[in-house]
Scaffold this motif. Structure first.
Motif, mmCIF file in Angstrom:
data_model
loop_
_atom_site.group_PDB
_atom_site.id
_atom_site.type_symbol
_atom_site.label_atom_id
_atom_site.label_comp_id
_atom_site.label_asym_id
_atom_site.label_seq_id
_atom_site.Cartn_x
_atom_site.Cartn_y
_atom_site.Cartn_z
ATOM 1 N N LEU A 133 0.829 -1.204 0.000
ATOM 2 C CA LEU A 133 0.000 0.000 0.000
ATOM 3 C C LEU A 133 0.865 1.257 0.000
ATOM 4 O O LEU A 133 0.524 2.254 -0.629
ATOM 5 C CB LEU A 133 -0.927 0.000 1.215
ATOM 6 C CG LEU A 133 -1.881 1.169 1.350
ATOM 7 C CD1 LEU A 133 -2.918 1.128 0.238
ATOM 8 C CD2 LEU A 133 -2.555 1.154 2.704
ATOM 9 N N LEU A 134 2.008 1.188 0.671
ATOM 10 C CA LEU A 134 2.924 2.320 0.740
ATOM 11 C C LEU A 134 3.905 2.349 -0.425
ATOM 12 O O LEU A 134 4.755 3.238 -0.506
ATOM 13 C CB LEU A 134 3.690 2.295 2.061
ATOM 14 C CG LEU A 134 2.842 2.468 3.309
ATOM 15 C CD1 LEU A 134 3.676 2.213 4.560
ATOM 16 C CD2 LEU A 134 2.219 3.842 3.341
ATOM 17 N N GLY A 135 3.801 1.383 -1.321
ATOM 18 C CA GLY A 135 4.691 1.332 -2.470
ATOM 19 C C GLY A 135 6.065 0.785 -2.131
ATOM 20 O O GLY A 135 7.035 1.075 -2.818
ATOM 21 N N LEU A 136 6.145 -0.029 -1.083
ATOM 22 C CA LEU A 136 7.410 -0.619 -0.660
ATOM 23 C C LEU A 136 7.356 -2.123 -0.856
ATOM 24 O O LEU A 136 6.293 -2.702 -1.053
ATOM 25 C CB LEU A 136 7.676 -0.292 0.813
ATOM 26 C CG LEU A 136 7.710 1.184 1.165
ATOM 27 C CD1 LEU A 136 7.772 1.361 2.668
ATOM 28 C CD2 LEU A 136 8.874 1.863 0.491
ATOM 29 N N GLU A 137 8.518 -2.745 -0.774
ATOM 30 C CA GLU A 137 8.563 -4.185 -0.960
ATOM 31 C C GLU A 137 9.728 -4.752 -0.167
ATOM 32 O O GLU A 137 10.828 -4.202 -0.188
ATOM 33 C CB GLU A 137 8.749 -4.480 -2.446
ATOM 34 C CG GLU A 137 8.733 -5.932 -2.798
ATOM 35 C CD GLU A 137 8.884 -6.128 -4.291
ATOM 36 O OE1 GLU A 137 9.542 -7.111 -4.668
ATOM 37 O OE2 GLU A 137 8.365 -5.309 -5.066
ATOM 38 N N ALA A 138 9.483 -5.839 0.543
ATOM 39 C CA ALA A 138 10.556 -6.536 1.246
ATOM 40 C C ALA A 138 11.226 -7.479 0.260
ATOM 41 O O ALA A 138 10.555 -8.138 -0.531
ATOM 42 C CB ALA A 138 9.997 -7.307 2.430
ATOM 43 N N ARG A 139 12.539 -7.539 0.298
ATOM 44 C CA ARG A 139 13.277 -8.395 -0.633
ATOM 45 C C ARG A 139 13.143 -9.861 -0.239
ATOM 46 O O ARG A 139 13.032 -10.190 0.939
ATOM 47 C CB ARG A 139 14.744 -7.985 -0.648
ATOM 48 C CG ARG A 139 14.911 -6.664 -1.328
ATOM 49 C CD ARG A 139 16.312 -6.154 -1.404
ATOM 50 N NE ARG A 139 17.360 -7.158 -1.450
ATOM 51 C CZ ARG A 139 18.608 -6.879 -1.174
ATOM 52 N NH1 ARG A 139 18.952 -5.655 -0.831
ATOM 53 N NH2 ARG A 139 19.523 -7.815 -1.228
ATOM 54 N N GLU A 140 13.174 -10.717 -1.233
ATOM 55 C CA GLU A 140 13.096 -12.166 -1.013
ATOM 56 C C GLU A 140 14.244 -12.630 -0.132
ATOM 57 O O GLU A 140 15.384 -12.224 -0.318
ATOM 58 C CB GLU A 140 13.164 -12.906 -2.344
ATOM 59 C CG GLU A 140 11.869 -12.926 -3.115
ATOM 60 C CD GLU A 140 10.788 -13.709 -2.423
ATOM 61 O OE1 GLU A 140 11.047 -14.802 -1.883
ATOM 62 O OE2 GLU A 140 9.656 -13.207 -2.416
ATOM 63 N N GLY A 141 13.915 -13.473 0.827
ATOM 64 C CA GLY A 141 14.938 -14.030 1.688
ATOM 65 C C GLY A 141 15.466 -13.079 2.749
ATOM 66 O O GLY A 141 16.395 -13.412 3.463
ATOM 67 N N ARG A 142 14.898 -11.886 2.843
ATOM 68 C CA ARG A 142 15.333 -10.890 3.831
ATOM 69 C C ARG A 142 14.131 -10.506 4.697
ATOM 70 O O ARG A 142 13.371 -9.607 4.346
ATOM 71 C CB ARG A 142 15.882 -9.635 3.142
ATOM 72 C CG ARG A 142 17.057 -9.828 2.209
ATOM 73 C CD ARG A 142 18.368 -10.110 2.911
ATOM 74 N NE ARG A 142 18.692 -9.198 3.953
ATOM 75 C CZ ARG A 142 19.633 -8.271 3.887
ATOM 76 N NH1 ARG A 142 20.338 -8.124 2.805
ATOM 77 N NH2 ARG A 142 19.881 -7.507 4.927
ATOM 78 N N PRO A 143 13.937 -11.156 5.842
ATOM 79 C CA PRO A 143 12.765 -10.886 6.681
ATOM 80 C C PRO A 143 12.849 -9.579 7.473
ATOM 81 O O PRO A 143 11.903 -9.210 8.139
ATOM 82 C CB PRO A 143 12.744 -12.087 7.627
ATOM 83 C CG PRO A 143 14.168 -12.504 7.728
ATOM 84 C CD PRO A 143 14.766 -12.229 6.372
#
Length: 129
Positions: A38-48
């Protein structure tokens, strides 16, 4: 113990600001993926760490909003408003310094200003009845 809902308009508006803060915190804490998208952000794969930061921030918002609701004191509302003033100021810095001049940032700036104004206007006595 009864649920307290304020009777004065000013306190109702401050209460609504705290309730919105708690609701946003709840969503961030329990649905961090949706909140980040919703904020236009994304967590990278494999990085919690990204989800951890979103959940942690959501927990802070949830705790602060619920504290303001449960305690319902002028100083707590003042702290809530001052926190949103600083968040809005940081967003202005981001818009000017980080090339963040986009619709989402301006919309969130307006939301943060409103969330700051409602409890501060009540705490300083500008809205009472």
């Amino acid at each position: 113990m009864e649920f307290y809902f304020p009777t004065e308009l000013g306190e109702q508006l401050a209460f609504c600001s705290a309730a919105f803060t708690a609701l946003a915190g709840f969503v961030m804490m329990f649905a961090p993926g949706h909140a980040l998208r919703l904020l236009g952000l994304e967590a990278r794969e494999g990085r919690p760490e990204g989800f951890g930061e979103a959940r942690s921030m959501g927990g802070f918002y949830l705790g602060f909003g619920l504290s303001a609701i449960m305690l319902a004191q002028d100083w707590i509302y003042m702290a809530l408003g001052a926190s949103f003033v600083m968040a809005a100021f940081a967003r202005v810095i981001s818009i000017l310094s980080d090339k963040g001049s986009n619709v989402v940032n301006y919309l969130l700036l307006v939301v943060q200003i409103a969330l700051a104004a409602l409890p501060l206007l009540y705490a300083f006595g500008y809205i009472s009845a």
